[in-house]
Scaffold this motif. Structure first.
Motif, PDB file in Angstrom:
ATOM      1  N   LEU A  70      38.206  33.865  41.223  1.00 20.15           N
ATOM      2  CA  LEU A  70      39.334  33.607  40.330  1.00 20.15           C
ATOM      3  C   LEU A  70      39.175  34.396  39.040  1.00 20.15           C
ATOM      4  O   LEU A  70      38.068  34.720  38.637  1.00 20.15           O
ATOM      5  CB  LEU A  70      39.403  32.116  39.984  1.00 20.15           C
ATOM      6  CG  LEU A  70      39.521  31.135  41.142  1.00 20.15           C
ATOM      7  CD1 LEU A  70      39.443  29.711  40.619  1.00 20.15           C
ATOM      8  CD2 LEU A  70      40.795  31.368  41.914  1.00 20.15           C
ATOM      9  N   THR A  71      40.288  34.640  38.380  1.00 23.08           N
ATOM     10  CA  THR A  71      40.222  35.247  37.053  1.00 23.08           C
ATOM     11  C   THR A  71      39.847  34.161  36.045  1.00 23.08           C
ATOM     12  O   THR A  71      39.915  32.965  36.357  1.00 23.08           O
ATOM     13  CB  THR A  71      41.592  35.837  36.649  1.00 23.08           C
ATOM     14  OG1 THR A  71      42.523  34.761  36.510  1.00 23.08           O
ATOM     15  CG2 THR A  71      42.090  36.857  37.662  1.00 23.08           C
ATOM     16  N   GLY A  72      39.472  34.556  34.854  1.00 18.46           N
ATOM     17  CA  GLY A  72      39.139  33.585  33.810  1.00 18.46           C
ATOM     18  C   GLY A  72      40.286  32.624  33.558  1.00 18.46           C
ATOM     19  O   GLY A  72      40.096  31.424  33.396  1.00 18.46           O
ATOM     20  N   GLY A  73      41.513  33.139  33.554  1.00 18.37           N
ATOM     21  CA  GLY A  73      42.683  32.294  33.348  1.00 18.37           C
ATOM     22  C   GLY A  73      42.875  31.294  34.474  1.00 18.37           C
ATOM     23  O   GLY A  73      43.243  30.141  34.243  1.00 18.37           O
ATOM     24  N   GLN A  74      42.612  31.713  35.698  1.00 19.00           N
ATOM     25  CA  GLN A  74      42.731  30.804  36.841  1.00 19.00           C
ATOM     26  C   GLN A  74      41.651  29.729  36.790  1.00 19.00           C
ATOM     27  O   GLN A  74      41.910  28.580  37.120  1.00 19.00           O
ATOM     28  CB  GLN A  74      42.647  31.580  38.152  1.00 19.00           C
ATOM     29  CG  GLN A  74      43.857  32.436  38.425  1.00 19.00           C
ATOM     30  CD  GLN A  74      43.641  33.376  39.590  1.00 19.00           C
ATOM     31  OE1 GLN A  74      42.551  33.892  39.814  1.00 19.00           O
ATOM     32  NE2 GLN A  74      44.715  33.609  40.343  1.00 19.00           N
ATOM     33  N   ARG A  75      40.447  30.100  36.368  1.00 17.05           N
ATOM     34  CA  ARG A  75      39.380  29.098  36.226  1.00 17.05           C
ATOM     35  C   ARG A  75      39.745  28.077  35.160  1.00 17.05           C
ATOM     36  O   ARG A  75      39.467  26.895  35.300  1.00 17.05           O
ATOM     37  CB  ARG A  75      38.048  29.767  35.893  1.00 17.05           C
ATOM     38  CG  ARG A  75      37.319  30.286  37.109  1.00 17.05           C
ATOM     39  CD  ARG A  75      35.918  30.742  36.771  1.00 17.05           C
ATOM     40  NE  ARG A  75      35.901  31.907  35.918  1.00 17.05           N
ATOM     41  CZ  ARG A  75      35.958  33.169  36.368  1.00 17.05           C
ATOM     42  NH1 ARG A  75      36.013  33.419  37.645  1.00 17.05           N
ATOM     43  NH2 ARG A  75      35.944  34.162  35.524  1.00 17.05           N
TER      44      ARG A  75
END
Length: 90
Positions: A70-75
C-alpha cells in the motif's frame, strides 16, 4: 520493460490477517514465497511510524510489516486504532 516485469512478478503478492479465538494468523505471500506467523492476539501490538510510512505487528520479539503493498496514504486510511480494536474484539 522492467516495470512490467516487476508488476508481473508481484501481481499475486498478498497479506492476510485472520483472528481466530486468541490467535492472530498472518500469511504473507511474495513472489511465490509464503511466510506464516502466529501471534497471541492479546499480546500483539500495532506499530505505526511517522504518517503511515510503516505499519507492523509485533509480539514477543517478532515483527511483521503489514501493508507493504500500500501507499502511505492507503496505510493511513486503515488507522492503527481500528487494527488495534480488531485485535481486541471478540
Amino acid at each position: 520493460m522492467l516495470a512490467y516485469r516487476h508488476i508481473e512478478r508481484h501481481a499475486q503478492d498478498y497479506e492476510r490477517l485472520i483472528t481466530n479465538g486468541g490467535i492472530l494468523r498472518i500469511k504473507v505471500s511474495e513472489v511465490g514465497r509464503v511466510q506464516r506467523l502466529k501471534f497471541s492476539r492479546w499480546w500483539a501490538r500495532v506499530v505505526c511510524e511517522y504518517y503511515g510510512s510503516r505499519l507492523a505487528l509485533r509480539s514477543h520479539g517478532r515483527e511483521v510489516v503489514c501493508g507493504r503493498h500500500l501507499t502511505g496514504g492507503q496505510r493511513l486510511a486503515v488507522p492503527p486504532r481500528a487494527l488495534r480494536e480488531q485485535l481486541r474484539s471478540r
